[in-house]
Scaffold this active site. Structure first.
Site, PDB file in Angstrom:
ATOM      1  N   ASP A   1     -91.907  21.093  27.749  1.00 49.39           N
ATOM      2  CA  ASP A   1     -91.513  22.508  27.592  1.00 49.39           C
ATOM      3  C   ASP A   1     -92.577  23.162  26.685  1.00 49.39           C
ATOM      4  OD1 ASP A   1     -90.072  24.812  26.761  1.00 49.39           O
ATOM      5  OD2 ASP A   1     -88.527  23.658  27.519  1.00 49.39           O
TER       6      ASP A   1
ATOM      7  N   HIS B   1     -84.625  30.006  38.220  1.00 53.05           N
ATOM      8  CA  HIS B   1     -83.850  31.259  38.289  1.00 53.05           C
ATOM      9  C   HIS B   1     -84.213  32.313  37.152  1.00 53.05           C
ATOM     10  CE1 HIS B   1     -80.701  30.685  34.802  1.00 53.05           C
ATOM     11  NE2 HIS B   1     -81.679  30.105  34.454  1.00 53.05           N
TER      12      HIS B   1
HETATM   13  C1  LIG Z   1     -83.154  28.269  30.966  1.00 56.93           C
HETATM   14  S1  LIG Z   1     -84.006  26.982  29.760  1.00 56.93           S
HETATM   15  C2  LIG Z   1     -83.280  25.723  30.629  1.00 56.93           C
HETATM   16  C3  LIG Z   1     -83.698  24.466  29.476  1.00 56.93           C
HETATM   17  C4  LIG Z   1     -83.383  23.220  30.221  1.00 56.93           C
HETATM   18  N1  LIG Z   1     -83.962  22.635  31.457  1.00 56.93           N
HETATM   19  C5  LIG Z   1     -81.726  23.062  30.488  1.00 56.93           C
HETATM   20  O1  LIG Z   1     -81.102  23.111  31.851  1.00 56.93           O
HETATM   21  O2  LIG Z   1     -80.906  23.317  29.735  1.00 56.93           O
HETATM   22  C6  LIG Z   1     -85.581  27.471  30.380  1.00 56.93           C
HETATM   23  C7  LIG Z   1     -86.597  26.476  29.691  1.00 56.93           C
HETATM   24  O3  LIG Z   1     -88.149  26.658  30.095  1.00 56.93           O
HETATM   25  C8  LIG Z   1     -88.857  26.859  28.988  1.00 56.93           C
HETATM   26  N2  LIG Z   1     -90.029  27.577  29.585  1.00 56.93           N
HETATM   27  C9  LIG Z   1     -90.363  28.891  29.788  1.00 56.93           C
HETATM   28  N3  LIG Z   1     -91.501  29.169  29.913  1.00 56.93           N
HETATM   29  C10 LIG Z   1     -92.284  28.110  30.302  1.00 56.93           C
HETATM   30  C11 LIG Z   1     -93.354  27.421  30.404  1.00 56.93           C
HETATM   31  N4  LIG Z   1     -94.267  28.500  31.054  1.00 56.93           N
HETATM   32  N5  LIG Z   1     -93.733  26.191  30.559  1.00 56.93           N
HETATM   33  C12 LIG Z   1     -92.974  25.225  30.007  1.00 56.93           C
HETATM   34  N6  LIG Z   1     -91.385  25.599  29.908  1.00 56.93           N
HETATM   35  C13 LIG Z   1     -91.184  26.800  29.626  1.00 56.93           C
HETATM   36  C14 LIG Z   1     -87.957  27.489  28.031  1.00 56.93           C
HETATM   37  O4  LIG Z   1     -88.605  27.145  26.696  1.00 56.93           O
HETATM   38  C15 LIG Z   1     -86.712  26.740  28.175  1.00 56.93           C
HETATM   39  O5  LIG Z   1     -86.603  25.548  27.445  1.00 56.93           O
END
Ligand SMILES: C[S@@+](CC[C@H](N)C(=O)[O-])C[C@H]1O[C@@H](n2cnc3c(N)ncnc32)[C@H](O)[C@@H]1O
Length: 441
Positions: free
Chosen positions: A274, A319
């Site tokens: 992340d 999404h």
């Molecule tokens: C909607 S959350 C989903 C978290 C987890 N997968 C879950 O299902 O509970 C989206 C995740 O993507 C991460 N994220 C956003 N942009 C990112 C990037 N460029 N690289 C890595 N992670 C990222 C956010 O920090 C967040 O933890």
């Protein structure tokens, strides 16, 4: 002659039949009947009665709206529903007196620092929605709903993220559409407009570790919710077919999904990736899991550093992103992929419009709009998922979509098959659809 079998009667029959089933079950199992009282637990029902519960909620909603009629319905959607929850969150009102105790509005005001008249109006609005109650005039007490905010830190975090981060962004969604027509950029959104930033939501949140941690914690409130429950992930058949190897969870937040898998699949190793702010704010793991779960800062818009894993897993990540970015995320995997590596996207798969029960349809459509608001992204239908892999690279073989019964999320599977043609997973593999919730009647 007018039929006696009107829609409102049909609805009352559904309500009465299924409420009785739930009531009988609770009585015969010595479980408490639902109430707003402090201490009343969440309804814990077996799967068939979960279906009854959804039917009752749908039918009562439709019945209410039919009886309201168009004018009352359109006039009854207050634009400020969130004001009281926002104030409760910001002033920590749920912590001003103990659950089970009582306080006057004035006492609440003195503890939380908000003036007494505003405490009173905010709380009376919340009370009209069962959050707190006024057992005697001027006296405030908790209900089961305010107790949830007082005692469940994940729910509290989600209220904060909703109130501070998402709600103001929703208000700016249409102005953002007008400002950046047809944009596919994740920083041309209601979020960026509301928060006056050039960055996309996740980058912006990442600048403030506390805010990022709150969002991560809030997300994890969904993990325990029925449609997002970990057993859907644990039961996905792919895992038991893997004897050993590594599963990489991209955008895995604080690792909730991999912790759930690691607990059952002890021969597998896991990497949770992340953004740095999220990785840095993770809670520590017990030793037996810490040996098999590694946390790593990695931006999935750059090349994947973990080579030759068995599975690259994305849960509720795609999404959040417009198509161009999703394609980039898939292409960033390619240098790391070995033959037959699997890519699993665990995200909603939109059904045909109008085929879901009312509340499930509303939840998905609301989520789709939230995605527009926060990242200019969207929820996708089966053919959209297939098209993403096709556009990313013809060596991704689309294997199909599995929609477990009751789950809010589908498993969208592809494998890496250099030298082979695109798969035809939509027609040949199992698209088990429409099982997430019962039919309307
Ligand atoms: C909607 S959350 C989903 C978290 C987890 N997968 C879950 O299902 O509970 C989206 C995740 O993507 C991460 N994220 C956003 N942009 C990112 C990037 N460029 N690289 C890595 N992670 C990222 C956010 O920090 C967040 O933890």
């Amino acid at each position: 002659m007018i039929s006696n079998n009107t829609r409102i009667r049909e609805l009352t029959t559904i309500v009465s039949t299924h409420t009785q089933k739930i009531d009988d079950y609770l009585l015969s199992h010595n479980k408490p009947t639902p109430s707003f009282d402090v201490g009343c637990p969440e309804l814990d029902l077996p799967e068939d009665l979960q279906a009854s519960r959804e039917l009752v909620i749908d039918a009562t909603t439709e019945l209410k709206e039919l009886l309201q009629g168009p004018k009352q319905f359109l006039l009854s959607n207050p634009p400020n529903y969130f004001v009281s929850l926002h104030a409760i969150y910001r002033y920590n009102i749920e912590q001003t007196f103990p659950v089970g105790g009582e306080a006057t509005f004035d006492q609440v005001s003195k503890v939380c620092g908000l003036n007494e008249p505003d405490v009173r109006r905010v709380l009376r609005h919340a009370m009209a929605h069962h959050i707190f109650r006024e057992p005697r005039k001027g006296i405030v007490a908790h209900t089961a709903f305010s107790q949830m905010l007082a005692e469940n830190s994940k729910m509290k975090a989600w209220m904060g993220a909703l109130a501070d981060d998402i709600w103001p962004s929703a208000v700016q969604t249409v102005p953002a559409m007008i400002k950046w027509p047809n944009s596919q950029e994740p920083n041309h959104t209601g979020f960026s407009k509301a928060h006056d930033t050039q960055d996309s939501m996740y980058l912006e949140l990442g600048k403030d570790p506390k805010r990022a941690a709150r969002f991560g914690q809030g997300m994890s409130a969904f993990a325990a919710d029925t449609g997002f429950a970990p057993h859907y992930l644990i039961d996905y058949e792919l895992w038991s077919s893997l004897k050993e190897g590594t599963v990489v969870d991209l955008g895995g937040s604080h690792g909730g999904s991999m912790i759930a898998l690691a607990t059952k699949y002890k021969s597998l190793k896991f990497v949770v990736q992340d953004l740095p702010s999220t990785i840095d704010s993770r809670p520590s793991l017990p030793e037996d899991l810490a040996n098999r779960i590694t946390f790593m800062s990695h931006d999935f818009l750059t090349e994947q550093p973990v080579k030759n894993a068995e599975v690259y897993y994305f849960r509720r990540v795609f999404h959040n992103w417009p198509d161009t970015y999703c394609i980039r995320m898939l292409r960033n995997l390619i240098p790391a992929l070995k033959q037959h590596a699997r890519i699993v996207i665990n995200d909603a798969c939109l059904p045909e419009p109008g085929t879901l029960p009312l509340m499930a349809e509303r939840r998905l459509r609301a989520l789709d709009l939230t995605m527009l608001t926060i990242q200019n992204s969207r929820e996708r239908e089966a053919h959209d998922w297939k098209a993403l892999f096709e556009q990313a690279d013809p060596r991704f073989k689309f294997q199909g979509i599995k929609q477990p019964m009751g789950s809010e999320l589908a498993f969208i599977l592809a494998s890496w098959e250099p030298g082979s043609d695109m798969g035809d997973g939509l027609s040949s593999a199992s698209l088990v659809n429409g099982n997430r919730a019962p039919n309307k009647d």
